[in-house]
Design a protein around this motif. Structure first.
Motif, PDB file in Angstrom:
ATOM      1  N   ALA A   9      16.238 -75.303  41.998  1.00  0.00           N
ATOM      2  CA  ALA A   9      15.674 -73.990  42.273  1.00  0.00           C
ATOM      3  C   ALA A   9      15.204 -73.863  43.716  1.00  0.00           C
ATOM      4  CB  ALA A   9      14.524 -73.716  41.313  1.00  0.00           C
ATOM      5  N   MET A  10      14.791 -74.972  44.311  1.00  0.00           N
ATOM      6  CA  MET A  10      14.278 -74.885  45.675  1.00  0.00           C
ATOM      7  C   MET A  10      15.370 -74.576  46.689  1.00  0.00           C
ATOM      8  SD  MET A  10      13.431 -78.921  46.305  1.00  0.00           S
ATOM      9  CE  MET A  10      12.214 -78.457  47.485  1.00  0.00           C
ATOM     10  N   SER A  11      16.621 -74.694  46.290  1.00  0.00           N
ATOM     11  CA  SER A  11      17.718 -74.400  47.207  1.00  0.00           C
ATOM     12  C   SER A  11      18.304 -73.006  46.974  1.00  0.00           C
ATOM     13  CB  SER A  11      18.820 -75.447  47.060  1.00  0.00           C
ATOM     14  OG  SER A  11      19.422 -75.369  45.788  1.00  0.00           O
ATOM     15  N   ASN A  16       9.500 -75.377  41.271  1.00  0.00           N
ATOM     16  CA  ASN A  16      10.667 -76.138  41.719  1.00  0.00           C
ATOM     17  C   ASN A  16      10.827 -77.449  40.950  1.00  0.00           C
ATOM     18  OD1 ASN A  16      11.537 -74.280  43.680  1.00  0.00           O
ATOM     19  ND2 ASN A  16      10.065 -75.077  45.164  1.00  0.00           N
ATOM     20  N   VAL A  17       9.748 -77.985  40.421  1.00  0.00           N
ATOM     21  CA  VAL A  17       9.839 -79.230  39.646  1.00  0.00           C
ATOM     22  C   VAL A  17      10.537 -78.965  38.318  1.00  0.00           C
ATOM     23  CG1 VAL A  17       8.531 -81.033  38.493  1.00  0.00           C
ATOM     24  CG2 VAL A  17       7.811 -80.215  40.749  1.00  0.00           C
ATOM     25  N   LYS A  18      10.177 -77.845  37.692  1.00  0.00           N
ATOM     26  CA  LYS A  18      10.776 -77.489  36.397  1.00  0.00           C
ATOM     27  C   LYS A  18      12.066 -76.686  36.551  1.00  0.00           C
ATOM     28  CE  LYS A  18       6.400 -77.434  33.852  1.00  0.00           C
ATOM     29  NZ  LYS A  18       5.487 -76.632  32.996  1.00  0.00           N
ATOM     30  N   ASN A  19      12.424 -76.368  37.807  1.00  0.00           N
ATOM     31  CA  ASN A  19      13.626 -75.553  38.053  1.00  0.00           C
ATOM     32  C   ASN A  19      13.565 -74.235  37.295  1.00  0.00           C
ATOM     33  OD1 ASN A  19      15.270 -76.764  39.959  1.00  0.00           O
ATOM     34  ND2 ASN A  19      17.027 -76.872  38.583  1.00  0.00           N
ATOM     35  N   THR A  20      12.394 -73.630  37.280  1.00  0.00           N
ATOM     36  CA  THR A  20      12.159 -72.452  36.461  1.00  0.00           C
ATOM     37  C   THR A  20      11.571 -71.322  37.285  1.00  0.00           C
ATOM     38  OG1 THR A  20      11.814 -73.820  34.501  1.00  0.00           O
ATOM     39  CG2 THR A  20      11.004 -71.572  34.404  1.00  0.00           C
TER      40      THR A  20
END
Length: 123
Positions: free
Chosen positions: A29-31, A73-77
């Motif tokens: 998610a951070m990208s 960003n850790v959970k990609n959510t």
């Protein structure tokens, strides 16, 4: 490929709140630039909010103050907190993502879309 799966929709009374979630896979998610959009029956899809890689957010002017977009960003959510809901907020809500450099609430720039989650606001 980016896969997006939304959840959290449902029925709520006017003035209530809901939090939508969107789990991304295939990319971190951070990208990604990520956004929320909605489409009511008979209307065009409209942008709700977007969040860029550095956390910069954009909102549709009419929704600013009631809706808040955020990303873990850790959970990609991706999340959308919706408060003070109104009957006119009733729509299918979609999560979208884009790997390109632009990031705002225009639906046309997003290449990856989820299946949507229904939000109904009614008494």
């Amino acid at each position: 490929q980016v896969r997006l799966v939304e959840s959290g929709g449902g029925s709520v009374q006017p003035g209530g709140s809901l939090r939508l979630s969107c789990v991304a896979s295939g990319y971190t998610a951070m990208s990604l630039c990520m956004g929320w959009f909605r489409q009511a029956p008979g209307k065009e899809r409209e942008g709700v909010a977007s969040i860029d890689r550095d956390g910069t957010t954009s909102y549709a002017d009419s929704l600013r103050g009631r809706f808040t977009i955020s990303k873990d960003n850790v959970k990609n959510t991706l999340y959308l907190q919706m408060n003070s809901l109104k009957p006119e907020d009733t729509a299918m809500y979609y999560c979208a993502a884009e790997v390109g450099p632009l990031c705002d609430v225009r639906p046309g720039q997003y290449n990856y879309w989820g299946q949507g989650t229904q939000v109904t606001v009614s008494s």
